[in-house]
Design a protein around this motif. Sequence first.
Motif, PDB file in Angstrom:
ATOM      1  N   SER A 307    -116.690 -66.864  50.634  1.00 20.47           N
ATOM      2  CA  SER A 307    -116.976 -65.725  49.404  1.00 20.47           C
ATOM      3  C   SER A 307    -117.516 -64.969  49.966  1.00 20.47           C
ATOM      4  N   TRP A 308    -117.014 -63.281  49.316  1.00 21.60           N
ATOM      5  CA  TRP A 308    -117.373 -61.924  50.158  1.00 21.60           C
ATOM      6  C   TRP A 308    -119.408 -62.034  49.621  1.00 21.60           C
ATOM      7  N   ASN A 309    -119.429 -62.663  49.234  1.00 26.36           N
ATOM      8  CA  ASN A 309    -121.358 -62.484  49.556  1.00 26.36           C
ATOM      9  C   ASN A 309    -121.876 -63.718  50.997  1.00 26.36           C
ATOM     10  N   LEU A 312    -121.190 -61.152  53.356  1.00 25.07           N
ATOM     11  CA  LEU A 312    -122.047 -60.177  53.560  1.00 25.07           C
ATOM     12  C   LEU A 312    -123.361 -61.107  54.352  1.00 25.07           C
ATOM     13  N   TRP A 313    -123.436 -61.724  53.526  1.00 23.36           N
ATOM     14  CA  TRP A 313    -124.875 -62.902  54.026  1.00 23.36           C
ATOM     15  C   TRP A 313    -125.190 -62.324  55.313  1.00 23.36           C
ATOM     16  N   LEU A 357    -128.375 -63.715  48.364  1.00 21.28           N
ATOM     17  CA  LEU A 357    -127.272 -62.776  47.942  1.00 21.28           C
ATOM     18  C   LEU A 357    -126.234 -64.540  48.368  1.00 21.28           C
ATOM     19  N   SER A 362    -121.757 -64.372  43.558  1.00 25.48           N
ATOM     20  CA  SER A 362    -120.711 -62.755  43.447  1.00 25.48           C
ATOM     21  C   SER A 362    -121.492 -61.898  43.756  1.00 25.48           C
ATOM     22  N   ILE A 363    -121.093 -61.302  44.735  1.00 28.61           N
ATOM     23  CA  ILE A 363    -121.769 -59.808  44.938  1.00 28.61           C
ATOM     24  C   ILE A 363    -122.456 -59.130  43.693  1.00 28.61           C
ATOM     25  N   ALA A 366    -125.469 -61.346  42.220  1.00 30.59           N
ATOM     26  CA  ALA A 366    -126.465 -60.653  43.556  1.00 30.59           C
ATOM     27  C   ALA A 366    -126.693 -59.735  43.532  1.00 30.59           C
ATOM     28  N   GLY A 367    -126.306 -58.640  42.811  1.00 30.05           N
ATOM     29  CA  GLY A 367    -126.614 -57.162  42.413  1.00 30.05           C
ATOM     30  C   GLY A 367    -127.715 -57.092  41.281  1.00 30.05           C
TER      31      GLY A 367
END
Length: 446
Positions: A307-309, A312-313, A357, A362-363, A366-367
């Motif tokens: 996953s993109w999160n 990013l993490w 995150l 998902s991002i 998290a946002g």
Amino acid sequence: MLFQLPSFLIFLMVVLCLTRVLQGPWIKIVLIGSSFIFYSFWNIHFIWILAFYIVIALVYVSTFSKINKLKFLFVLIVLIPLLFFKYTNFILQSVGVQHLLHIGLPLGISFITFTLISFIVDYSRSPHKRINLLDVSLYISFFPHLIAGPILRSHELIPQLSHIHVGWKNIRYNLPLFAIGMIKKVLIADQIASYIEPIFLQPQQYHFLELMTAAVGFTIQIYCDFSAYSDMAIAVAGMFGIRFPENFRSPYLAFSMTETWKRWHMTLSFWLRDYVFIPLVRYCRNSFPHLPILLTMLVSGLWHGASWNFVLWGALQGIIMMAESYLGYGKFISRHPQFKWMAIVINFIIWTFLLILFRCQSIAIAGDFYQGLLSVDPHYLGTVNMGVMGLSALVLLLHRFDQVNVIRNCAAKLPQPLLIPVLCIIILGCSLVAAQRPESFYYFDF
């Protein structure tokens, strides 16, 4: 099969008894068979994954290990199930495909894959060394570490497999560690999880204090959950006379992100160091000396989840560690110990902030969580769950003592005729509590 359930305790007692009475190669055969039963207990349809990995290891050792160039081919073959089951839908989703595949994730596939990769790479460096095929099979499948580690190296485990022994001394020595794992999992991690779950699913419906409580709670939950599994795995292996490496060493007393990863999931950190970071350093040392840190942490993020999160993490972790390396932050704290406790608190806050995150699905979610934390409504801050914060405070107060050797040494100083019955009551009591609402270990998904 979950370590904390009565079914596992029965399974463990049967396997211990069989190992005690058997001799020679039958011990390893029974342990391999028991490991297949252990793995198939969750979903028998994925049992072929374990068999596939064992067959690959046996074929490599018996036929191709002397051809060094084939090492990379076998590593790619080993990665195929992991890439398919864990990353296919992530790739499809990233390129805009709407109809994803309905495939499950086999338990512990990342751990098994990394274990086999380390075996292939390490064995390729000494291909003339004789190795028993039963030892190879048991190294891959040994049930205490099969699902969530620790990630073992062949030179750590295989030499011990000729000395498997079950005795009362081994059981007594490892009961305290198993009981501590039970307490951390059932009485702390699972209790916190039940509170924070709905908050992380819909953070926009909660306020500052509830979000803060959930963030701190998850920091404690994931530590207690994962370190509990590691403690119990080390203890179970120890009952067979097998020594596993320590996986956690009071990571929340680290004063930097770099030191945290030397204390947190240590077997993964050392695996990434040896098989990702060091090879990257050889290529980047002259042009981009700090880039291997970022790339290694990106690999760590992807390993944790498709996953993109997670990407990013991992990237944020890598950027912080690059900055620490460039600025010499660790050396500064070592030279100025008066700032150490402040650095520990700051590092814990950053770790907790980044774990949001990690935990969110998902991002975007998290946002929403970060927005709720940073947009404080002075008219209503929400409420603090005192149970979660109390458990969190207790874990942090005792954190310096939560190490394998410290637990064993403290237990050895207590009167054994009193300690053993108490430990058995704790283990059985926690097991009965867990049976009411079984919760899998958090890292089973990785």
